[in-house]
Structure formats: structure tokens, C-alpha cells
Design a protein around this motif. Structure first.
Motif, PDB file in Angstrom:
ATOM      1  N   LEU A 110      56.272  22.193  69.915  1.00 31.52           N
ATOM      2  CA  LEU A 110      57.652  21.939  70.291  1.00 31.52           C
ATOM      3  C   LEU A 110      57.811  21.954  71.798  1.00 31.52           C
TER       4      LEU A 110
ATOM      5  N   VAL B 173      60.344  16.374  64.228  1.00 30.16           N
ATOM      6  CA  VAL B 173      59.643  17.665  64.147  1.00 30.16           C
ATOM      7  C   VAL B 173      59.288  17.994  62.709  1.00 30.16           C
TER       8      VAL B 173
ATOM      9  N   GLU C 271      55.151  26.041  66.443  1.00 28.87           N
ATOM     10  CA  GLU C 271      56.042  26.026  67.599  1.00 28.87           C
ATOM     11  C   GLU C 271      55.317  25.655  68.882  1.00 28.87           C
TER      12      GLU C 271
END
Length: 886
Positions: free
Chosen positions: A656, A583, A653
Motif C-alpha cells: 500500500l 487494492v 500493507e
């Protein structure tokens, strides 16, 4: 000192030393008052919540804490008390709680990507829906304003979000580089509608839960996020109201334009919590309440179980370390006696762990006010069937029963059988590699490094890569598909069945590797089967030396030690470390590509700016929040760096994956079973599991905050379907403990040690010519030992009450108080009823007037009025507001 202070005040201070002493005393008195005020603030926030503090009070407390931490005499005490009462020290100050990312349909890169997704969907379905202009789009008006379909779709989503009262703003920014396309981001902040939804939801709980305390708790961050998710899903007209909370759907020109809808992480709060959480000495109820207030009960239950596991593992880990020291002490008989007692005791420990966890769960349920929480009856979006109205309750019920699911159950059983065959093949491959490495390299002084590499690294890679991750990914998808085929009507039914199927695979995979060796290989060798003559499928002849059974029993013990130790190390690296690294790399590349899109002047005069500043330049605010006027352009966006930072955070995000506690729960449940099962094989098992859980407890928050999206908070009464899985692990450990001790090793021979001497008159009854206990006596020991362990575990489950006495007393007190309030309301209604008319008749008359008054109210039609609700549940009229308004 008091006299000296009084003398100094009257001018008779005397020497300067006395005056300095007086000033010092006064400063100490002021400091003590400051510390007392500091602690009182912490206790007040602990009991009443952060909502009872104003922003000015919070800022003053922060300054006071910073001052106390700079003074040497109060630094340690201030930090200790801040961790004992952590609520006020961790205040969420995030400006935006939710983000909705909308695809820009006018961007060529985004358009190509959506067309590719649509083409894939057409291949699966076989038909394509014709493009129809949506009813909300007015082409002439859009063209006149210079707006394309993408912006109009984003503005329509914003309009529907604001329709339910949410404070939302609209922005546009690039996802990454030019090839990634652009997106519209809707940011949602706190508003009065959020607090009103929180009160409405709590009021609905009062109607359903008789024992719920009517005092309205202060609203928390998790409550705000949950309220926003309910408003979006149920009232914003963005998709089906039966979708998962927070999931939205909105189509334009056949395309799904909402790419993501999720709550935003509070990065400042997370960084502070991760720093304190990783260095804590212990986790108290206040810390679990802090997790609950910020993330919701679902995640708090996981950390509650993990912390409880660490507490209970510490004493048995110390005992396991002592047993391992006895092993190397040289007294083999003493070691075997201690080993058998310790292995049996760990089974009792597992039963006691489950029994006392139930007590702990009942305490947490009462403390978190979910003791009377009703079962979630939210519909499953995947359900395919009809709903009919129940004649007794008047509620919709699914027109489907378990008999209609028999073909789906058969399909699930068939899929599980296929997975067991695949699992057996991978386990067989792992077993063959271990036997080959042992036959090839063991016992050769110049091959010690290669032997350890093959046994510890290669064999672990086969197991972890092929089973724990490879087949687990396959089975998780197959289990989800099979569970969907079973067509469960409610979401909680679907989740429960899915967890059961996942647990079955995890449990089989966690023990299959030792069954191959302990239940097949070792008994065959001890029975005298010549494995050197066998030709194993695929691998041919694996065994070239005719080694005794005792040799393979020792190798089985070392195999268990290697698999448990290396498996936990590898699992931690893959589950906690690798996601964060990936990430971080992906996010860094996206930031650099986004910053590279900033237009600069000539190369010689190019502005030097950081990546952060460059990417913020690309954010454009179209519609500001807080009821501002619509603005097109980037000039106003440059004035609000916090808002632009939230837009970039939302795009980060978006990439994710959603977080689920499933992957973390199965680790905890599996390791509890390992401790109860494999301690009789490897006494160091509790130590390895304790170290693993201790690290997990301190690093899981970093993984959850950094590698996954923020969870949508959910109310939960416990760990759900994982609790029966935990109980099953303990019961299943009993037969494995006795069979590992009696069949896979010589441990059970300790019960016949009195007749081991060949001169003993009963030696020939129990012992064979090879000097080992006969098979039938070992089977007999298994039978008796297993029944004794099961009987003691059953007694533990029956004797330990699931609810502590103090919780029962408080439950009785609350029910008594609520009954008195209801009785008082009945008496008041009787006194106010007209003379000659019964209270029941007056109540019916009022109810009919309420029904007339509530008819035809649009979205709220048919909802009972406040008076009708008070008659149904008298305690609703006594709903208490928090001490300080939010």
C-alpha cells in the motif's frame, strides 16, 4: 410496590400475582442498576481514557453491553449512549503495532530485484560502491549456524530494535508467489519501553510548554504508535536520526535491506468504527477524540474540518434548493433579486465560516492539549548545508538565508510558469471540445443524447483525466523537486512551501475552465466580435453560427453546473472507489499465489484448505517475542495463528501507498471556494458540495483504512498551511463573484431595473440600444459591489474573536495555578537553603553537581537530572500520573 415487596418478604405475600409483580419490580430495579453501571463506565472512559480500565473490566463491560442490546427495553438506549460516549466501545486490542519488512538477500528473486534497483541507482549517480562485509557479520559463525546473509541482516535489525527495549519477534514468509520472493517480518508489540518513551516525551513537552497541564494523560493507541516511531528513528541506530519518524535504513552488501517500516492497521477496530461511522447522525467532540486517540491529531484535524464544513453547509444547501425552485417558478425578477442576494450572502457565509472555524480550532486545541504545542523543529533530511551553533540559544541553526535561495525561487517560478502554459493548453482543449459539441449537437432534437454525452461525459473526462489527475500528478512531483531545490532546513518549512505550491495549482485548475468561457468567450461575443471568422489554433473553425451573447451566458451557467456536478462524481469514484477495488484485487491475487506455494501430497489425497489456512502454513517464526528463546522451524508458528495473521497483514500493507491528508484537504478547501464563487452562477452549488462532503465524511475512513498504510501519528495545532489557503479562497472569491455577475451574465442588471423602461428619463444613460446595461456602468457596479463585499468580510474577520471566552478563562486559570505552584516551590527552596547562603547560590551549586553527575552517561550524556529539571521548570516536579497505571 414497596409495601408489597416488604409484605412478600415477611411471608404475607398473598396471591401469586402479587409475588410475580414483586419479582418484576425487583428485575426492573436490577436492570436500572445495570444500565446505570453501563453509563457510568462509558462516562468514566470518556473522561479518564481506556487506560483507566483493566482488561477484566473491559470484558465485563462488553458482556454487559451485549446483554443490554438483547433486551428490547434497553436496546436503543444502550446503542445511543455508546455513540454519545464512544471511547470504551472502541477499544484497540491489536497485539502488534508496528512491522518492519526486511528483504531476504538469500532469495534469488529478491536478489535479482535488488540488483535491478541498484543498477538503476548507478545509472543516476554514475558510481558504484564496492561490496564491503558489514562489521556486524561474522562469516564463519553464520556459516557454522547455517544462516545466510539475509537472515543475519534480519537478525541484526531485530537486535537493534530490541536494544531500545521494544518487544519484537522475527518471522519469514513469502511476499506472494515464487516469483515475488521471500521476506523477513519483524513485528513490534506493546512494552514498558513504549510507555517510558511516552512519559519522556510528555516530560519534554512540559519543559517547553509553560501552559501545559502537568497531569499525565492516559496513553492512547496513537501515543503508543508515535512512541515506537520515535524509538526506532532516534535510538535504534537504523539510519539517520533526522529521518522522518518511522523511516529506517539498513544496508548489507550495498543493498538496502529494509523494504518497509510502518504501523499496522487494527482491522477489528477499523471494521467496527467504519460500520458505526457510516451510519452516524452527527459527529461530536467525542467522536473526533476517538479519531485522535487512534489515528493521531493530524487526521483528527481533517475530520474536524470536514465535519464543520458539513454542519455549515446544511442551511445554505437548503436555501440553494429553495432558490432553484424559485427559478422554475416563473417569476424572473424575483428570482434575479433572490439570486443576487443569495450569491452575495454566500461570500459573507464563506468569511463567517473561516472566522468561526478559527474559534472551533481554538476549542479543539484546548480540548486536545495542543494549545501550547511548540513548532516542530525537526530537521529536513533533504537539507544540504552546514549547521552552526547559535551564540544566544546554544542551539544549532542552519547556515543559510533566503537570499541564498533566490536561484531556487527563480527555478520554482519558471516551473510554475511552464505548468500554467500546460494547464492553459489543456483548458483550451476542453473549451474547444465544449464549443464544438455545442455548435454541432445543440438545438437538434435527434442529437440530445449525443450532446449530453459530449458535454457531461467527454468534457468531464478531459478535465478530470487531463488536469485533476494527469497534470496534478506531474505538478506534485515537480513541486516536490522544486521545494527540495529551495533547501529548507526544517521539515515544517518544507511541508508548508510544498502545500502552498500544490494549492496554487489546484486553485488555478479549479477556476481556469470557467475563465476561458466567462472572461474571454462571452465578452468577445457581446462586444460584437465575429467568432465565425476565427481560425482557432489546432482546431480551425469551431464556431459556425453567429449566436447572441445571451445564448453563451446560458451555456456558461450550464457548463458550471455540469463541471461541478460531474467533477465531484468522477473525483469520488477515482479517489474513494477505484483505490479500494484495485487494492482488493491485488491483495486477493497475492493471497492466492502465496497459498499455491503450499506443498501438498498426491493429487488424489490433497488436503482441502482455504486460501487463508494455506498461506498461514508458509509463515515461519524464527525468533518469538516476549523474550522467548530463538526457534528455527515452523512447528511453533502453527500454534500462534494470530501472530502468523499479523505477518500476512504486514506483507499485504507493504504494497500500500503511504497516506497523506493533502489530497483530501485540497478537496475541502476547493469546494469552500466553489460555494463562495459559483453560487452567483449556479445556485445549486451548495447542494452539490454538501452531498459530496456528506459522502466524503462517511467513506473517507474506509478509503484510509483499506487503500493506504496507517499514518504515523503526529501532534498538530491545526490544519497547518491549509488555513491561509482557505482564507485566500474567500478573498479571491469576491472579485470573481462580481465579475461573473456583471461580465459573464446579466445578473448585475438587476441594480438598474428601475430605469429599464424606455420611457424613463434616465434610460439612455444606463441602457444601450440593444436593451442591456452599458459596459462602463457594469464595471462601475463591479467596483462598488466588490468593495462592499470586501468591507463586510473584513468586519466579520475583525469582529469574530478567534478564541472563545470560556477558553480564555480556562487558560488564565491554568496559568494562575501553575504560577502559584512555581511560587510555592521557590518558597520551599528558600526555606531549605543553608543559613547565610542565597537560594540562587545554592541552586547554582546543585546545578553544578548535577552537571558532574550527568557527564559520561553514554547515550544520555549531558541530559539534566530530575533535580535540575525541577529547578528549570518547577511544575515538572508535580507531574501527575494517571489514576490507574497503564
Amino acid at each position: 410496590l414497596d409495601a408489597a415487596a416488604a409484605a412478600a418478604k415477611k411471608g404475607r405475600g398473598g396471591s401469586g400475582a402479587m409475588r410475580d409483580m414483586v419479582k418484576k419490580v425487583q428485575s426492573h430495579v436490577d436492570l436500572a442498576g445495570a444500565v446505570r453501571s453501563y453509563v457510568n463506565n462509558l462516562k468514566r472512559a470518556h473522561h479518564d481514557g481506556v487506560a483507566s480500565f483493566s482488561r477484566a473490566e473491559i470484558e465485563a463491560h462488553d458482556k454487559l453491553r451485549a446483554t443490554l442490546e438483547q433486551i428490547p427495553q434497553t436496546r436503543a438506549y444502550a446503542r445511543t449512549m455508546a455513540w454519545v460516549y464512544p471511547t470504551l466501545g472502541f477499544v484497540s486490542r491489536q497485539p502488534f503495532y508496528w512491522a518492519i519488512v526486511v528483504n531476504d538477500l538469500d532469495d534469488p528473486a529478491t536478489r535479482r530485484r535488488l540488483e535491478g534497483l541498484l543498477a538503476d541507482a548507478v545509472k543516476r549517480v554514475g558510481t558504484m560502491t564496492a561490496a564491503v562485509a558489514p562489521g556486524w557479520l561474522v562469516p564463519e559463525a553464520a556459516a557454522g549456524a547455517g544462516k545466510g546473509l539475509g537472515e543475519e541482516a534480519a537478525r541484526e535489525v531485530l537486535r537493534r530494535v530490541r536494544y531500545v527495549g521494544l518487544d519484537a519477534s522475527l518471522h519469514r514468509a513469502p511476499k506472494g508467489g515464487a516469483e515475488d520472493g521471500w521476506a523477513y517480518v519483524i513485528l513490534i508489540a506493546d512494552s514498558d519501553a513504549v510507555h517510558a518513551e511516552y512519559v519522556r516525551h510528555f516530560t519534554a513537552r512540559l519543559l517547553m510548554e509553560e501552559a501545559l497541564d502537568p497531569e499525565l494523560p492516559p496513553i492512547t493507541t496513537a501515543d503508543k504508535v508515535a512512541a515506537i516511531s520515535r524509538l526506532l528513528t532516534e535510538k535504534a541506530e537504523l539510519g539517520d536520526e533526522h529521518m522522518q519518524y518511522g523511516d529506517l535504513s539498513f544496508k548489507a552488501d550495498r543493498f538496502e535491506v529494509i523494504e518497509g517500516s510502518f504501523p499496522l492497521h487494527d482491522r477489528e477496530f477499523n471494521a467496527k468504527l467504519e460500520k458505526e461511522w457510516g451510519l452516524m447522525a452527527e459527529v461530536s467532540e467525542a467522536h473526533l477524540r476517538l479519531i485522535r486517540d487512534h489515528y493521531g491529531e493530524e487526521l483528527a484535524w481533517y475530520f474536524g474540518l470536514l465535519d464543520f464544513t458539513v454542519e455549515w453547509l446544511f442551511p445554505v444547501a437548503c436555501l440553494g434548493f429553495v432558490v432553484e425552485l424559485i427559478k422554475y417558478g416563473g417569476d424572473k425578477v424575483l428570482y434575479e433579486y433572490v439570486w443576487v442576494v443569495f450569491g452575495s450572502g454566500l461570500v459573507f457565509w464563506g468569511a463567517s465560516f473561516v472566522a468561526f472555524w478559527r474559534r472551533r480550532a481554538s476549542e479543539l486545541r484546548w480540548d486536545w492539549k495542543v494549545d501550547s504545542l511548540q513548532k516542530d523543529e525537526r530537521r529536513n533530511p533533504l537539507f544540504r548545508g552546514e549547521w552552526r551553533t547559535d551564540t544566544e540559544s546554544g542551539l544549532p541553526k542552519p547556515k543559510l538565508n533566503n537570499w541564498d535561495r533566490l536561484p531556487a525561487f527563480a527555478n520554482t517560478a519558471f516551473q510554475m510558469l511552464l505548468q500554467v502554459f500546460l494547464l492553459s493548453f489543456i483548458e483550451y482543449f476542453s473549451y474547444a471540445q465544449y464549443v464544438w459539441a455545442t455548435e454541432t449537437y445543440d438545438g437538434k432534437p435527434d442529437q440530445v443524447i449525443m450532446y449530453n454525452f459530449q458535454v457531461l461525459v467527454v468534457n468531464t473526462a478531459i478535465y478530470v483525466g487531463g488536469i485533476m489527475f494527469g497534470q496534478y500528478v506531474i505538478w506534485s512531483k515537480v513541486a516536490a523537486w522544486a521545494t527540495a531545490k529551495e533547501n529548507w532546513a526544517y521539515q515544517n518549512q518544507y511541508d508548508t512551501q510544498y502545500i502552498y505550491y500544490i494549492f496554487v495549482f489546484i486553485w488555478l485548475d479549479g477556476y481556469f475552465w470557467s475563465w476561458f468561457f466567462g472572461y474571454i468567450h462571452v465578452p468577445l461575443v457581446e462586444l460584437g466580435v465575429d467568432l465565425t471568422q476565427w481560425r482557432f489554433p489546432i482546431f480551425g473553425q469551431l464556431i459556425h453560427r453567429n449566436l447572441p451573447a445571451d445564448y453563451w451566458m446560458v451555456k456558461h451557467e450550464k457548463m458550471v453546473a455540469a463541471m461541478l456536478g460531474m467533477n465531484q462524481v468522477a473525483a469520488f469514484c477515482f479517489e474513494n472507489t477505484m483505490p479500494l477495488i484495485v487494492v482488493h484485487y491485488v491483495r486477493k491475487r497475492a493471497h492466492e499465489r502465496r497459498a499455491a506455494m503450499v506443498e501438498t501430497s498426491k493429487a488424489g489425497d490433497a488436503r482441502r484448505m482455504s486460501v487463508r489456512s494455506a498461506e498461514l502454513q508458509m509463515v515461519t517464526t524464527l525468533v518469538p517475542g516476549r523474550g522467548g528463546a530463538e526457534v528455527v522451524g515452523a512447528s511453533d508458528a502453527a500454534e500462534d495463528e494470530e501472530t502468523r495473521g499479523a505477518v500476512i497483514q504486514a506483507l499485504d500493507e507493504l504494497a500500500l501507498a503511504p497516506y497523506s491528508t493533502q489530497d483530501d484537504y485540497y478537496d475541502v478547501i476547493l469546494f469552500i471556494g466553489y460555494i463562495a464563487t459559483y453560487t452567483v452562477v449556479w445556485p445549486f452549488t451548495p447542494v452539490a458540495c454538501y452531498l459530496n462532503n456528506q459522502i466524503e465524511l462517511r467513506t473517507d475512513l474506509v478509503k484510509i483504512n483499506g487503500a493506504f498504510r496507517r499514518m504515523v501519528p503526529k501532534k498538530a495545532k491545526g490544519i497547518g498551511a491549509w488555513e491561509p489557503c482557505l482564507t485566500f479562497s474567500i478573498w479571491a472569491a469576491i472579485p470573481m463573484v462580481v465579475t461573473f455577475a456583471a461580465i459573464s451574465s446579466r445578473t448585475a442588471e438587476i441594480f438598474f431595473l428601475a430605469t429599464e423602461d424606455p420611457e424613463h428619463e434616465e434610460h439612455h444613460i444606463f441602457w444601450n440600444d440593444a436593451g442591456h446595461v452599458r459596459w462602463w456602468w457594469r464595471i462601475f457596479v463591479c467596483f462598488v459591489w466588490e468593495h462592499a463585499l470586501a468591507l463586510v468580510c473584513l468586519c466579520i474577520f475583525q469582529l469574530v474573536p478567534q478564541v472563545p471566552k470560556w477558553v480564555k478563562d480556562q487558560q488564565k486559570a491554568v496559568r494562575l495555578r501553575l504560577a502559584k505552584e512555581a511560587h510555592a516551590d521557590d518558597i520551599e527552596r528558600i526555606a531549605q537553603s543553608p543559613r547565610g547562603q542565597s537560594p540562587r547560590a545554592s541552586g547554582a551549586k546543585a546545578a553544578s553537581s548535577d552537571a558532574v553527575a550527568t557527564s559520561g552517561r553514554g547515550r544520555g550524556a549531558g541530559a539534566p537530572s530530575s533535580q535540575a529539571r525541577q529547578r528549570k521548570v518547577p511544575m515538572l516536579s508535580r507531574l501527575k500520573q494517571p489514576r490507574v497505571a497503564s
